[in-house]
Write an enzyme that holds these catalytic residues in place. Structure first.
Site, PDB file in Angstrom:
ATOM      1  N   ASP A 163       0.857  -1.117   0.094  1.00 11.03           N
ATOM      2  CA  ASP A 163      -0.028  -0.056   0.084  1.00 11.03           C
ATOM      3  C   ASP A 163       0.888   1.503   0.062  1.00 11.03           C
ATOM      4  OD1 ASP A 163      -2.471   1.378  -0.188  1.00 11.03           O
ATOM      5  OD2 ASP A 163      -2.814   1.320   2.219  1.00 11.03           O
ATOM      6  N   HIS A 214      -3.716  13.945   1.256  1.00  7.33           N
ATOM      7  CA  HIS A 214      -4.226  13.108   2.434  1.00  7.33           C
ATOM      8  C   HIS A 214      -3.115  13.051   3.224  1.00  7.33           C
ATOM      9  CE1 HIS A 214      -5.044   9.491   4.317  1.00  7.33           C
ATOM     10  NE2 HIS A 214      -3.856   8.873   3.763  1.00  7.33           N
ATOM     11  N   GLU A 240     -10.660   3.970   3.023  1.00  6.95           N
ATOM     12  CA  GLU A 240      -9.794   4.802   2.306  1.00  6.95           C
ATOM     13  C   GLU A 240     -10.183   4.675   0.563  1.00  6.95           C
ATOM     14  OE1 GLU A 240      -6.262   5.614   5.071  1.00  6.95           O
ATOM     15  OE2 GLU A 240      -5.703   4.390   3.587  1.00  6.95           O
ATOM     16  N   GLU A 283      -8.830   4.420  -2.844  1.00  2.00           N
ATOM     17  CA  GLU A 283      -7.529   4.363  -3.585  1.00  2.00           C
ATOM     18  C   GLU A 283      -7.581   3.459  -4.767  1.00  2.00           C
ATOM     19  OE1 GLU A 283      -4.459   2.352  -1.408  1.00  2.00           O
ATOM     20  OE2 GLU A 283      -5.205   3.062   0.510  1.00  2.00           O
ATOM     21  N   ASP A 313      -9.334   0.707   1.233  1.00  2.00           N
ATOM     22  CA  ASP A 313      -8.367   0.046   2.341  1.00  2.00           C
ATOM     23  C   ASP A 313      -9.061   0.540   3.653  1.00  2.00           C
ATOM     24  OD1 ASP A 313      -6.131  -0.251   3.738  1.00  2.00           O
ATOM     25  OD2 ASP A 313      -5.232   1.410   3.541  1.00  2.00           O
ATOM     26  N   ARG A 365      -9.203   3.776  12.623  1.00  2.00           N
ATOM     27  CA  ARG A 365      -8.281   4.706  13.089  1.00  2.00           C
ATOM     28  C   ARG A 365      -7.722   4.736  14.518  1.00  2.00           C
ATOM     29  NH1 ARG A 365      -6.420   5.989   7.987  1.00  2.00           N
ATOM     30  NH2 ARG A 365      -8.247   6.906   6.752  1.00  2.00           N
ATOM     31  N   GLN A 374      -5.259   1.914  14.724  1.00  2.00           N
ATOM     32  CA  GLN A 374      -4.283   2.304  13.840  1.00  2.00           C
ATOM     33  C   GLN A 374      -3.522   3.306  14.718  1.00  2.00           C
ATOM     34  OE1 GLN A 374      -5.252   4.223   9.905  1.00  2.00           O
ATOM     35  NE2 GLN A 374      -3.048   4.879   9.753  1.00  2.00           N
ATOM     36  N   LYS A 397      -5.498  -1.854   9.907  1.00  2.00           N
ATOM     37  CA  LYS A 397      -5.781  -2.108   8.269  1.00  2.00           C
ATOM     38  C   LYS A 397      -5.987  -3.736   7.994  1.00  2.00           C
ATOM     39  CE  LYS A 397      -4.176   2.195   6.900  1.00  2.00           C
ATOM     40  NZ  LYS A 397      -4.703   3.134   6.004  1.00  2.00           N
ATOM     41  N   THR A 430      -9.823  -5.536   3.175  1.00  2.00           N
ATOM     42  CA  THR A 430      -9.588  -4.689   2.051  1.00  2.00           C
ATOM     43  C   THR A 430     -10.398  -4.914   1.076  1.00  2.00           C
ATOM     44  OG1 THR A 430      -7.528  -4.381   2.613  1.00  2.00           O
ATOM     45  CG2 THR A 430      -7.712  -3.720   0.447  1.00  2.00           C
ATOM     46  N   GLU A 466     -10.673  12.608   7.123  1.00  2.00           N
ATOM     47  CA  GLU A 466     -10.130  13.976   6.596  1.00  2.00           C
ATOM     48  C   GLU A 466     -11.484  14.777   6.328  1.00  2.00           C
ATOM     49  OE1 GLU A 466      -7.202  13.625   3.019  1.00  2.00           O
ATOM     50  OE2 GLU A 466      -7.546  11.430   3.533  1.00  2.00           O
TER      51      GLU A 466
END
Lengths: 447, 447
Positions: free
Chosen positions: B142, B149, B218, B220, B252, B256, B259, B272, B276, B392
């Protein structure tokens, strides 16, 4: 936690009709019986499973073809005879044990009958074979579970904050690279090129691209996952050991200059993924039963959260495995001198147990798979000379060590250096069990 | 850098005899022809390769069995018909292109002959199929290549140092978990349980164990590696694109709280690795040729080091791909309302190109393998509403967003929420190319 009982296969008095297995100090006595995948050196034949005994390997393909092992052991040997051990590992502890016990019975002094005949006919000298990675490694995870290593390296990378606040609460880990894992041992050393990379010199305005200038090794155990879990289904600590097939040695080669520049905020990447060298033999969890130890934490330190704590883990979660690191420089090799030992430690100093590593990994629902590989994290003991990486021994390269025999100095590894890891278990009243060795060699940089 | 030429397969006027492929806004016109691995929904039959056209999939197993494709395309379709695309991807760009061009020729309006007949006989409606992960993923990496970001998340995790000093010099990446990657799309949403984990509340003396309280997605791109490299042999930037097979969407999922507590110093792990979600279709590098863009860096920012810089990458290293994220809450679903769009951005804002990611990954000698997967890293554009993760959009959860249609608020994801990623390319004079979607859904926590 399921406990692995001491049984006939741990009888220190048991001897084999194969005399090399009875030699004092042998790595592979009848009490060990580690697994690997092998073929005759340089031959085009298929790789298949084998078990070491003395100075020989038992070709499990030949034993399987003989049909001499009945029942569960017969089923297990069919699976273990394949080109990877994934299928055998997926069968679970009863099948692993059945095959190991059947081979023990066929190998012991005075054994006769179809199984003993089949095993006798299946022997190939270890010096005639070569190995490959024993499983199709679905995922490789590297842990970070020595508090001494964490403090030693932390002082270099983060002098004001050597131990991150999570270390005493979490068996920390990160995902590693499976594709670049190879086997190296004895005459089959794994060579690899010194990696190129980006590094930022202290005080520099911009990084530079070039060969790694701070190449290091890391002394670790390889931990092989036997049975997996379904995605979304954690593995409770009490069941964690049923998922562990066995152990080997693992050298997590590390490019420190590349690693330290790249690793904030997402961890090591190119500093680690160019090569990892494992030893060929997997010593089973069952064979190590006599070397289990209580797991304790000093009362003034955080105690593990409930999901990482139970009576079984406290009673016998730790493992006593002697470990050493040797460096064989080109000069030592050319002079026919022995490799220089640079450290000697024991796995029992680790801050977290392997069962805790398994439970932690699966806690959030991540699915482990048969044949997955864990690295234990660098194994450094409490004293400076017990450190498992050269960056620790040399205080970040500032205090080079001297290689016995040649008198050469090393701050980090030089081209031509081979690094050898060895491991063994021994204590009075029990047979010595050896891991063999992991051996890799640094070649000059790419390009 | 090899350039992918615009050729007949990019002719916006080309139409298929399959009318659904010609519908305005269709994801899968004749100019696209993405690959996946599929079988009929709920059937016990083997998975095999397929190519999407309009509202149908071409069963490559049936086309291969027909023997209707000659030469290199015939060889390629045999490989692409298997249960994983690894073998097909290993054949390289000429074979990929030969098969795509042969299918284009057989599908275009007015086509006749053995190939057209074989393709016509091999069609299965998309609504009748299910997918699996299209390759045996040897390793998943990844990346972290959006500066927007990195700044948005950096402000939350490290307010005093939002952007680490290496970001503008290195396409940062870390190794991820391959085993927990799954396909989710349309009616085949990938469900997963909210992970359990350890988190440390601000100011607390000890961490707590419990369900993730800050669950995020996320946005991606999935980047599929076509051809690998030998260990110890880097891939020069100029050759990097020959190693890229194609692109999909990747979510992904990120816990949080777990993490942020675990990730110092070795990066994200349990935060994570629980799940996925990828989209089933791989849009080929070749199909995206019209959407290439120059790659430039503002003059006042560090320019890439030489090994990450060449004329080809500057001329057309970037890609314009429109991307959006939608949340479908249980309330929206129950009311039959459309999912709420929460962001819309474009891949062209990424700070590093995919070719730079490939060159960086292999620089130190790490061997990539056919079928490996890269995540691009979260794709966030320069404005706040273009952010690719909810952490975000909500400024770390402090400013919840409102879901259009239901008026519900979200600081982080709730149980029952489905997250949908969509991607497409369009510009005047060229056919619109769609990626389909990635779709996963949060189930209540384990236990």
């Amino acid at each position: 936690m399921s406990t692995t009982p001491l049984n006939a296969t741990h009888d220190a008095n048991a001897r084999s009709w194969l005399e090399s297995a009875n030699a004092p100090g042998a790595d592979f006595p009848i009490q060990n019986l580690p697994f690997s995948v092998f073929r005759r050196q340089g031959s085009p034949e298929a790789f298949r499973g084998g078990v070491a005994i003395g100075d020989q390997v038992i070709c499990l393909g030949a034993v399987a073809a003989s049909g001499a092992l009945p029942g569960l052991a017969g089923e297990a040997v069919q699976a273990a005879a394949q080109s990877t051990l994934n299928g055998f590992m997926a069968l679970g502890p009863k099948a692993w044990s059945a095959l190991r016990h059947a081979l023990f019975g066929a190998l012991k002094a005075g054994a006769s009958g179809a199984a003993a005949d089949a095993v006798k006919a299946a022997l190939i000298p270890l010096q005639d074979i070569e190995h490959t990675v024993p499983t199709r490694i679905g995922d490789y995870t590297d842990f970070y579970t020595s508090i001494h290593h964490a403090r030693n390296v932390g002082r270099i990378a983060r002098p004001d904050d050597p131990l991150t606040p999570n270390f005493q609460w979490i068996p920390i880990a990160y995902h590693g690279r499976a594709s670049s894992i190879g086997v190296g041992s004895g005459s089959q050393s794994q060579p690899f090129r010194r990696p190129m990379g980006q590094a930022m010199a202290p005080g520099a305005a911009a990084p530079v691209y070039g060969p790694c200038a701070r190449l290091d090794y890391e002394l670790e155990l390889a931990i092989w996952i036997g049975q997996g879990n379904a995605q979304g289904t954690p593995i409770p600590l009490a069941q964690a050991e049923d998922h562990i097939f066995g152990y080997g040695l693992l050298n997590d080669w590390s490019a420190r200059d590349i690693q330290f520049w790249e690793m904030a905020p997402l961890g090591p990447f190119l500093g680690k993924n160019f090569c990892t060298t494992i030893s060929p033999w997997i010593v089973t969890q069952e064979a190590l039963a006599p070397y289990r130890l209580p797991f304790t934490r000093p009362a003034d330190e955080p105690q593990p959260l409930v999901y990482l704590d139970d009576a079984g883990n406290r009673a016998q979660g730790a493992l006593s495995i002697e470990l050493e690191v040797l460096i064989e420089s080109a000069a030592l090799r050319e002079k026919g001198l022995a490799p220089a030992r640079v450290s000697h430690t024991n796995f029992r100093h680790q801050y977290w147990t392997v069962a805790q590593m398994v439970a932690q990994h699966a806690m959030g629902g991540c699915n482990l798979q048969s044949g997955d590989l864990f690295g234990s994290g660098t194994i450094s003991g409490p004293t400076p000379e017990q450190a498992g990486a050269i960056i620790e021994l040399t205080k970040g390269g500032r205090e080079p060590i001297t290689l016995a025999g040649s008198g050469e100095q090393r701050a980090f590894l030089h081209d031509g250096d081979a690094v050898i890891l060895r491991g063994w278990c021994e204590k009075p009243g029990f047979a010595r069990i050896g891991f063999g060795e992991s051996r890799g060699q640094v070649l000059p940089a790419i390009g």
